[in-house]
Scaffold this motif. Structure first.
Motif, PDB file in Angstrom:
ATOM      1  N   VAL A   1       1.558  58.598  -4.994  1.00  0.00           N
ATOM      2  CA  VAL A   1       1.511  58.114  -3.612  1.00  0.00           C
ATOM      3  C   VAL A   1       0.182  58.540  -3.013  1.00  0.00           C
ATOM      4  CG1 VAL A   1       2.587  58.221  -1.345  1.00  0.00           C
ATOM      5  CG2 VAL A   1       4.010  58.219  -3.397  1.00  0.00           C
TER       6      VAL A   1
ATOM      7  N   ILE B   1      -3.125  57.641  -0.001  1.00  0.00           N
ATOM      8  CA  ILE B   1      -3.598  56.980   1.218  1.00  0.00           C
ATOM      9  C   ILE B   1      -5.082  56.725   1.033  1.00  0.00           C
ATOM     10  CG2 ILE B   1      -3.975  57.191   3.688  1.00  0.00           C
ATOM     11  CD1 ILE B   1      -1.466  58.766   3.925  1.00  0.00           C
TER      12      ILE B   1
ATOM     13  N   GLU C   1      -4.532  53.072   4.143  1.00  0.00           N
ATOM     14  CA  GLU C   1      -3.403  52.324   3.593  1.00  0.00           C
ATOM     15  C   GLU C   1      -2.546  53.255   2.728  1.00  0.00           C
ATOM     16  OE1 GLU C   1      -2.557  49.406   4.365  1.00  0.00           O
ATOM     17  OE2 GLU C   1      -4.346  48.364   5.088  1.00  0.00           O
ATOM     18  N   TRP C   2      -1.215  53.219   2.962  1.00  0.00           N
ATOM     19  CA  TRP C   2      -0.262  54.018   2.190  1.00  0.00           C
ATOM     20  C   TRP C   2       0.266  53.162   1.047  1.00  0.00           C
ATOM     21  CZ3 TRP C   2       4.691  53.708   0.459  1.00  0.00           C
ATOM     22  CH2 TRP C   2       5.333  54.893   0.103  1.00  0.00           C
TER      23      TRP C   2
ATOM     24  N   TRP D   1       2.711  49.468   0.844  1.00  0.00           N
ATOM     25  CA  TRP D   1       4.133  49.507   1.189  1.00  0.00           C
ATOM     26  C   TRP D   1       4.676  48.141   1.590  1.00  0.00           C
ATOM     27  CZ3 TRP D   1       5.658  48.019   6.079  1.00  0.00           C
ATOM     28  CH2 TRP D   1       4.650  47.926   7.034  1.00  0.00           C
TER      29      TRP D   1
ATOM     30  N   TRP E   1      -0.385  62.357  -2.251  1.00  0.00           N
ATOM     31  CA  TRP E   1       0.812  63.063  -1.799  1.00  0.00           C
ATOM     32  C   TRP E   1       1.667  63.579  -2.956  1.00  0.00           C
ATOM     33  CZ3 TRP E   1       3.240  60.189   3.000  1.00  0.00           C
ATOM     34  CH2 TRP E   1       2.290  60.162   4.026  1.00  0.00           C
TER      35      TRP E   1
ATOM     36  N   SER F   1       8.197  60.860  -0.693  1.00  0.00           N
ATOM     37  CA  SER F   1       7.689  60.266   0.544  1.00  0.00           C
ATOM     38  C   SER F   1       8.580  59.141   1.053  1.00  0.00           C
ATOM     39  CB  SER F   1       6.268  59.747   0.319  1.00  0.00           C
ATOM     40  OG  SER F   1       6.251  58.791  -0.738  1.00  0.00           O
TER      41      SER F   1
ATOM     42  N   TRP G   1      10.286  59.270   4.790  1.00  0.00           N
ATOM     43  CA  TRP G   1      10.143  58.295   5.881  1.00  0.00           C
ATOM     44  C   TRP G   1      11.507  57.911   6.432  1.00  0.00           C
ATOM     45  CZ3 TRP G   1       6.575  56.095   8.930  1.00  0.00           C
ATOM     46  CH2 TRP G   1       6.910  54.921   9.588  1.00  0.00           C
TER      47      TRP G   1
END
Length: 384
Positions: free
Chosen positions: A208, A210, A214-215, A231, A251, A317, A321
């Motif tokens: 994961v 960024i 952008e994730w 995503w 992450w 992650s 969320w």
């Protein structure tokens, strides 16, 4: 008569050549059938042999006939003097090198597939598997590029004109080397970056990250670029050397566990003890919570409201969320139902003094300074 005819017929060069080719092809078919039989028996107990047999079936269809034909032509007496035979031998040599390169690339793919099957990444704890699969894929792509470049170079070096061109380029290696280096800079930088990523592993498959705000997750790592699945199902294509030259967030570098934050702005009349109890109840009832962190703290006291920060932990992650949204909605619903007076509001203060407010003076019409004259445009008066 018949014996003499066959004797003369066999003495013909082209007939003998044809017979040699036919015998060579028959031997190639025999060797191919024997190799398939051996590999088929090995594939029952060794998945790697089965994968190699499946991937190498295409190159082997060409390799054995070309090899036997090349051997048959090289031992032929006329091949040493005939120009046609020399050209045919050269073409066979180029074909053998091309098929050998093809076979090497397919074998590398077979070993890569065997390593990926041994370390599946569709499991809960897949950190080690993602590390190994990333190394295998990046090194496999690099090995493919190296094998293809070496095979193509050997093929070009078999051509006399190309050898002379290479010698002349080496003689003037200053300008030519600079031009080739500038032209091949993107390819070489991505190749070196791929080796660095495979060895140091700043990113792995399914990490994961960024990137540029952008994730997303690392979906694919090729020999020149990385595909990030955003995503919302978009795809972000990033060159390999970008990850070496720019900072980014990962992450899941050492683990997938994360601590998520939820911020609330509430009035000062909100009691914190029942809100903390409600937070613990929401976390215990949420399947996304991993049981590590569940904290509510006042992090700021502003002019109109206090800021509350909620910390909750999750195993990855995606669950983090969902847990943050669940906690935020639950706390807002609790405040609305039990403490509506604690919702943020603006305060004002009205002051009343002991004396009545002074009344403004009443305006009066001003007296005219002089009577208008005819010259000023006013009416005329009769004074008699």
């Amino acid at each position: 008569m018949v014996q003499e005819f066959f004797t003369q017929w066999l003495q013909d060069v082209w007939v003998r050549l044809g017979l040699a080719v036919v015998v060579g092809l028959l031997l190639a078919m025999v060797f191919r059938a024997a190799a398939h039989a051996v590999l088929r028996r090995l594939s029952k107990h060794h998945p790697l042999a089965s994968d190699i047999m499946q991937r190498a079936s295409g190159p082997m269809e060409w390799l054995m006939p070309l090899l036997t034909l090349s051997v048959a032509l090289r031992v032929w007496p006329a091949s040493a003097t005939s120009t046609a035979f020399a050209l045919l031998l050269h073409l066979l040599q180029i074909a053998l090198l091309a098929v050998g390169t093809w076979l090497a690339v397919r074998c590398i793919g077979a070993f890569e597939g065997a390593a990926i099957r041994r370390y599946p990444i569709d499991v809960a704890d897949n950190l080690q598997a993602r590390r190994v699969v990333t190394q295998v894929r990046v090194l496999g792509r690099t090995a493919d590029v190296v094998v293809i470049v070496i095979g193509l170079s050997i093929i070009l070096l078999t051509i006399p004109g190309v050898r002379e061109l290479g010698a002349s380029l080496l003689a003037s290696a200053g300008v030519a080397g600079l031009a080739i280096g500038l032209a091949a800079k993107p390819v070489l930088s991505n190749l070196i970056a791929g080796l660095q990523i495979a060895l140091t592993q700043p990113i792995r498959l399914d990490d994961v990250v960024i990137i540029e705000g952008e994730w997303g997750r690392i979906e694919e790592i090729t020999g020149s670029y990385v595909v990030v699945r955003i995503w919302d199902e978009r795809r972000l294509v990033v060159p390999l050397n970008w990850f070496i030259e720019h900072p980014f967030q990962n992450w899941t570098r050492t683990g997938s566990q994360l601590i998520g934050t939820v911020f609330l702005m509430l009035d000062y009349r909100m009691p914190l003890a029942p809100l903390r109890d409600e937070l613990k109840r929401l976390c215990r009832g949420a399947p996304e919570w991993d049981g590590r962190v569940c904290v509510l703290q006042v992090t700021d006291a502003g002019e109109h409201a206090m800021q509350l920060r909620v910390l909750v932990s999750s195993s990855d992650s995606g669950r983090g969320w969902d847990l943050r949204c669940h906690v935020r909605e639950g706390l807002i619903a609790y405040v609305q139902a039990n403490h509506p007076e604690a919702l943020p509001r603006w305060r004002g203060e009205l002051k009343r003094s002991g004396h009545p407010p002074e009344q403004p003076p009443t305006p009066r019409n001003p007296e005219p300074q002089h009577s208008p004259s005819p010259e000023d445009g006013g009416p005329l008066r009769d004074e008699g």
